[in-house]
Scaffold this motif. Structure first.
Motif, PDB file in Angstrom:
ATOM      1  N   HIS A   1      31.902  -7.667  19.866  1.00 51.44           N
ATOM      2  CA  HIS A   1      30.608  -7.881  20.692  1.00 51.44           C
ATOM      3  C   HIS A   1      31.055  -7.626  22.120  1.00 51.44           C
ATOM      4  O   HIS A   1      30.266  -6.958  22.849  1.00 51.44           O
ATOM      5  CB  HIS A   1      29.936  -9.025  20.396  1.00 51.44           C
ATOM      6  CG  HIS A   1      29.119  -9.239  19.100  1.00 51.44           C
ATOM      7  ND1 HIS A   1      28.960 -10.451  18.641  1.00 51.44           N
ATOM      8  CD2 HIS A   1      28.293  -8.199  18.559  1.00 51.44           C
ATOM      9  CE1 HIS A   1      28.251  -9.719  17.444  1.00 51.44           C
ATOM     10  NE2 HIS A   1      27.953  -8.674  17.451  1.00 51.44           N
TER      11      HIS A   1
ATOM     12  N   GLU B   1      31.868  -4.058  23.015  1.00 49.22           N
ATOM     13  CA  GLU B   1      30.576  -3.190  23.133  1.00 49.22           C
ATOM     14  C   GLU B   1      29.714  -3.446  24.241  1.00 49.22           C
ATOM     15  O   GLU B   1      29.241  -2.554  25.008  1.00 49.22           O
ATOM     16  CB  GLU B   1      29.525  -3.819  21.774  1.00 49.22           C
ATOM     17  CG  GLU B   1      29.014  -2.738  20.954  1.00 49.22           C
ATOM     18  CD  GLU B   1      29.480  -1.329  21.134  1.00 49.22           C
ATOM     19  OE1 GLU B   1      28.997  -0.613  21.489  1.00 49.22           O
ATOM     20  OE2 GLU B   1      30.562  -1.370  20.277  1.00 49.22           O
ATOM     21  N   ALA B   2      29.963  -4.774  24.756  1.00 47.70           N
ATOM     22  CA  ALA B   2      28.935  -5.297  25.894  1.00 47.70           C
ATOM     23  C   ALA B   2      29.619  -4.679  27.124  1.00 47.70           C
ATOM     24  O   ALA B   2      28.862  -4.792  28.414  1.00 47.70           O
ATOM     25  CB  ALA B   2      28.618  -6.628  25.826  1.00 47.70           C
ATOM     26  N   THR B   3      30.870  -4.646  27.221  1.00 46.69           N
ATOM     27  CA  THR B   3      31.653  -4.238  28.395  1.00 46.69           C
ATOM     28  C   THR B   3      31.623  -2.770  28.754  1.00 46.69           C
ATOM     29  O   THR B   3      31.624  -1.950  27.729  1.00 46.69           O
ATOM     30  CB  THR B   3      33.200  -4.773  28.366  1.00 46.69           C
ATOM     31  OG1 THR B   3      33.377  -6.176  27.851  1.00 46.69           O
ATOM     32  CG2 THR B   3      33.734  -4.704  29.758  1.00 46.69           C
ATOM     33  N   GLN B   4      31.139  -2.414  30.333  1.00 45.87           N
ATOM     34  CA  GLN B   4      31.188  -1.220  30.435  1.00 45.87           C
ATOM     35  C   GLN B   4      32.547  -0.879  31.000  1.00 45.87           C
ATOM     36  O   GLN B   4      32.821  -1.571  32.119  1.00 45.87           O
ATOM     37  CB  GLN B   4      30.204  -1.240  31.775  1.00 45.87           C
ATOM     38  CG  GLN B   4      28.614  -1.450  30.999  1.00 45.87           C
ATOM     39  CD  GLN B   4      28.195  -0.100  30.242  1.00 45.87           C
ATOM     40  OE1 GLN B   4      28.033   1.032  30.765  1.00 45.87           O
ATOM     41  NE2 GLN B   4      27.602  -0.508  29.103  1.00 45.87           N
TER      42      GLN B   4
ATOM     43  N   GLN C   1      25.914   6.000  29.273  1.00 45.37           N
ATOM     44  CA  GLN C   1      25.289   4.901  28.524  1.00 45.37           C
ATOM     45  C   GLN C   1      25.841   4.556  26.993  1.00 45.37           C
ATOM     46  O   GLN C   1      26.163   3.611  26.766  1.00 45.37           O
ATOM     47  CB  GLN C   1      24.003   4.906  28.743  1.00 45.37           C
ATOM     48  CG  GLN C   1      23.100   3.515  28.849  1.00 45.37           C
ATOM     49  CD  GLN C   1      21.829   3.505  28.698  1.00 45.37           C
ATOM     50  OE1 GLN C   1      21.062   4.545  28.664  1.00 45.37           O
ATOM     51  NE2 GLN C   1      21.234   2.261  28.804  1.00 45.37           N
TER      52      GLN C   1
ATOM     53  N   GLY D   1      29.316   3.571  26.866  1.00 51.83           N
ATOM     54  CA  GLY D   1      29.668   2.265  27.562  1.00 51.83           C
ATOM     55  C   GLY D   1      30.466   2.255  28.704  1.00 51.83           C
ATOM     56  O   GLY D   1      31.557   1.646  28.717  1.00 51.83           O
TER      57      GLY D   1
ATOM     58  N   ARG E   1      31.017   2.733  32.886  1.00 50.27           N
ATOM     59  CA  ARG E   1      30.197   2.571  34.025  1.00 50.27           C
ATOM     60  C   ARG E   1      30.689   3.558  35.021  1.00 50.27           C
ATOM     61  O   ARG E   1      29.894   3.921  35.923  1.00 50.27           O
ATOM     62  CB  ARG E   1      30.384   1.193  34.475  1.00 50.27           C
ATOM     63  CG  ARG E   1      31.533   0.688  35.369  1.00 50.27           C
ATOM     64  CD  ARG E   1      31.546  -0.424  36.208  1.00 50.27           C
ATOM     65  NE  ARG E   1      31.815  -1.573  35.200  1.00 50.27           N
ATOM     66  CZ  ARG E   1      32.752  -2.423  35.429  1.00 50.27           C
ATOM     67  NH1 ARG E   1      33.253  -2.286  37.039  1.00 50.27           N
ATOM     68  NH2 ARG E   1      33.207  -3.580  35.040  1.00 50.27           N
TER      69      ARG E   1
ATOM     70  N   TRP F   1      35.579   6.731  23.412  1.00 49.57           N
ATOM     71  CA  TRP F   1      35.468   5.118  23.738  1.00 49.57           C
ATOM     72  C   TRP F   1      35.028   4.543  22.396  1.00 49.57           C
ATOM     73  O   TRP F   1      35.340   3.517  22.440  1.00 49.57           O
ATOM     74  CB  TRP F   1      34.354   5.293  24.907  1.00 49.57           C
ATOM     75  CG  TRP F   1      35.143   5.637  26.300  1.00 49.57           C
ATOM     76  CD1 TRP F   1      34.951   6.778  27.187  1.00 49.57           C
ATOM     77  CD2 TRP F   1      36.456   4.746  26.662  1.00 49.57           C
ATOM     78  NE1 TRP F   1      36.144   6.510  28.039  1.00 49.57           N
ATOM     79  CE2 TRP F   1      36.813   5.557  27.813  1.00 49.57           C
ATOM     80  CE3 TRP F   1      37.436   3.734  26.249  1.00 49.57           C
ATOM     81  CZ2 TRP F   1      38.003   5.105  28.602  1.00 49.57           C
ATOM     82  CZ3 TRP F   1      38.283   3.271  27.102  1.00 49.57           C
ATOM     83  CH2 TRP F   1      38.511   4.067  28.154  1.00 49.57           C
ATOM     84  N   ARG F   2      34.216   5.258  21.573  1.00 51.62           N
ATOM     85  CA  ARG F   2      33.792   4.451  20.290  1.00 51.62           C
ATOM     86  C   ARG F   2      35.101   4.452  19.463  1.00 51.62           C
ATOM     87  O   ARG F   2      35.300   3.155  19.018  1.00 51.62           O
ATOM     88  CB  ARG F   2      32.958   5.381  19.592  1.00 51.62           C
ATOM     89  CG  ARG F   2      32.455   4.648  18.328  1.00 51.62           C
ATOM     90  CD  ARG F   2      31.219   5.674  17.678  1.00 51.62           C
ATOM     91  NE  ARG F   2      30.135   5.650  18.503  1.00 51.62           N
ATOM     92  CZ  ARG F   2      29.070   6.586  18.247  1.00 51.62           C
ATOM     93  NH1 ARG F   2      28.758   7.140  17.082  1.00 51.62           N
ATOM     94  NH2 ARG F   2      27.949   6.484  19.160  1.00 51.62           N
TER      95      ARG F   2
ATOM     96  N   ARG G   1      37.235   1.542  21.198  1.00 58.91           N
ATOM     97  CA  ARG G   1      36.653   0.308  20.802  1.00 58.91           C
ATOM     98  C   ARG G   1      36.981  -0.108  19.218  1.00 58.91           C
ATOM     99  O   ARG G   1      37.495  -1.131  19.019  1.00 58.91           O
ATOM    100  CB  ARG G   1      35.280   0.142  21.066  1.00 58.91           C
ATOM    101  CG  ARG G   1      34.681   0.162  22.354  1.00 58.91           C
ATOM    102  CD  ARG G   1      33.422  -0.007  22.796  1.00 58.91           C
ATOM    103  NE  ARG G   1      33.002  -0.357  24.222  1.00 58.91           N
ATOM    104  CZ  ARG G   1      32.553   0.622  25.004  1.00 58.91           C
ATOM    105  NH1 ARG G   1      32.690   2.012  24.598  1.00 58.91           N
ATOM    106  NH2 ARG G   1      32.449   0.288  26.232  1.00 58.91           N
TER     107      ARG G   1
ATOM    108  N   ASN H   1      37.779  -7.240  30.241  1.00 58.11           N
ATOM    109  CA  ASN H   1      37.305  -6.961  31.620  1.00 58.11           C
ATOM    110  C   ASN H   1      38.799  -6.396  32.213  1.00 58.11           C
ATOM    111  O   ASN H   1      38.704  -5.565  32.835  1.00 58.11           O
ATOM    112  CB  ASN H   1      36.647  -7.925  32.192  1.00 58.11           C
ATOM    113  CG  ASN H   1      36.057  -7.363  33.697  1.00 58.11           C
ATOM    114  OD1 ASN H   1      35.571  -6.397  33.621  1.00 58.11           O
ATOM    115  ND2 ASN H   1      36.851  -7.985  34.820  1.00 58.11           N
TER     116      ASN H   1
END
Ligand code: RAT
Ligand code: ZN
Length: 436
Positions: free
Chosen positions: A32, A35-38, A150, A153, A155, A383-384, A387, A418
């Motif tokens: 999670h 997934e949530a971190t850009q 987007q 993921g 930024r 990037w997928r 991850r 991060n």
């Protein structure tokens, strides 16, 4: 007993006591958070939309990626010469037919194209590219870029900008508008590695340089770099180097590095990225796909790290055999930031090995990956894949840690992810100096 069980279920964070994660939930929490971190993609060959045709995207570009071209020649009888004579569209058709229709696309690079098609709900087993082409032709580049980043993921992406590329330089001379999603990098291969040709170009641009680097030459190279730092506002300078790289030695390359590039990096407070280990053009018939890999002598890197403690270096090495040494040097020199699993290393089995080794030796003080994307939509699959390869590795590290008796919270994982994928790079590129 009571104290012990309390210790296992809570930990003290900035925000007070936080819930620790049970061993069974570690992997899903890591997934999670990833997934949530850009992420910041700290090395690509992508371009902001303002660079027009330099920015590659769409199915024909995806299929003619040089990683796929190399695979195409293994499964086709077509000669490289015949292939290069085809239009881009015919090249893409040939690759699609050979690698995706006649063969099952199970290699990393071919699966990547399938993942991109799937991300846009396009057919993945079609005999031709009609539908995919129609989809990409209908996209408007600015909106497409936003959507792709987007989906990936990501930024922000960092470009590779060559001030001596005749196709690229004119855009910079027109003072291109800065784009917050695309940061510049001053790429110096032609100056550092190609001086015997490049000096003439600099001379024709009004810099008083000569091939022997005598007189004002080195000061003039610094002036050239300074002019381009003002024009591009790069986040770092970069060069790719052969596996035979030696430093110091009696070559223009060593002189330019030590007397122009390294001092300019210090002057502008910028790190220098060294990508070491290419065996250039072992098969020139394959053009960009014709480079291979060699094990480098990292003693040269050691010399650089020790000689310039006030400079910061981002370093990626191409040979699998050099990875462990790179980690050891990072333990000795805090002006070294290892980054990425580059090019032939960007495959799950090797990424896994390298990343485990880095975590064990360096904790979170490295940058696990960059995409090296040349075609926009590649960031989606690259990037997928990063991850999904990273999730079990990180979860394993946290499981081990909790077995040792230190509970892990979601905040720990967020902070680490991060650091790995954003702040190590951001801090490295925003500090002015190091080692003092
Ligand atoms: O991975 C690649 O696409 C290579 O061709 C190189 O461009 C390498 O990444 C580089 O930046 O030199
Ligand atoms: Zn690259």
């Amino acid at each position: 007993m009571e104290t012990k069980s309390r210790k296992a279920s809570t930990s003290v964070g900035k925000a007070g006591y936080q819930q620790s994660i049970s061993k069974d939930d570690l992997q899903s929490t890591v997934e999670h958070v990833l997934e949530a971190t850009q992420f910041v993609d700290m090395h690509t060959h992508l371009f902001a939309p303002a660079f027009g045709k330099l920015g590659l995207w769409g199915i024909d570009e995806l299929l003619t990626y040089h990683y796929l071209e190399a695979e195409f020649f293994r499964s086709s009888v077509m000669t490289p010469e015949r292939y290069w004579s085809l239009s881009r569209k015919d090249q893409a058709d040939a690759i699609w037919r050979t690698l995706f229709v006649e063969n099952t696309p199970i290699s990393e690079a071919t699966r990547g194209v399938i993942a991109v098609l799937n991300a846009f709900d396009l057919p993945t087993d079609s005999p031709d590219l009609t539908e995919a082409r129609a989809f990409f032709t209908a996209q408007r580049v600015e909106a497409h870029v936003r959507r792709v980043l987007q989906l990936a993921g990501v930024r922000r992406v960092v470009m590779t900008n060559d001030p001596l590329d005749p196709d690229e330089a004119p855009s910079w001379m027109k003072e291109i508008r800065p784009d917050p999603q695309f940061q510049a990098v001053l790429r110096l291969d032609r100056i550092i590695r190609g001086w015997s040709d490049t000096w003439r170009t600099l001379s024709s641009q009004g810099y008083a340089v000569n091939e022997r680097l005598s007189g004002k030459s080195l000061a003039e190279i610094r002036r050239f770099i300074s002019d381009w730092c003002h024009r591009m506002r790069p986040v770092y300078m970069a060069v790719s180097l052969p596996y035979t790289f030696q430093f110091p030695d009696d070559t223009s390359q060593s002189k330019i590095l030590s007397e122009a590039v390294v001092p300019s990096c210090r002057e502008f407070g910028l790190p220098l990225s060294l990508m070491i280990g290419v065996r250039y053009q072992v098969n020139p018939r394959l053009r960009l796909a014709g480079d291979a890999v060699g094990k480098a002598d990292l003693g040269s890197l050691e010399h650089i790290l020790r000689s310039y403690p006030e400079n910061r270096f981002l370093v990626s090495v191409l040979s699998r055999e050099n990875q462990h040494e790179l980690c050891v040097y990072a333990r000795k020199f805090n002006n070294l930031m290892p980054f990425g699993c580059w090019w032939f290393l960007n495959n799950p089995s090797i990424v896994e090995e390298i990343t485990r080794e880095r975590i064990e030796l360096l904790g979170t003080s490295f940058i696990p990956q960059h995409s090296d994307a040349r075609v926009l939509e590649q960031v989606i699959y690259k990037w997928r894949n990063t991850r999904s390869t990273l999730a079990p590795i990180l979860a394993h590290s946290y499981r081990k840690l909790s077995e040792e008796g230190r509970s892990v919270t979601r905040q720990d994982i967020e902070k680490d992810v991060n650091r790995l994928f954003c702040s190590n790079f951001e801090q490295w590129t925003s500090k002015r100096t190091t080692g003092n």
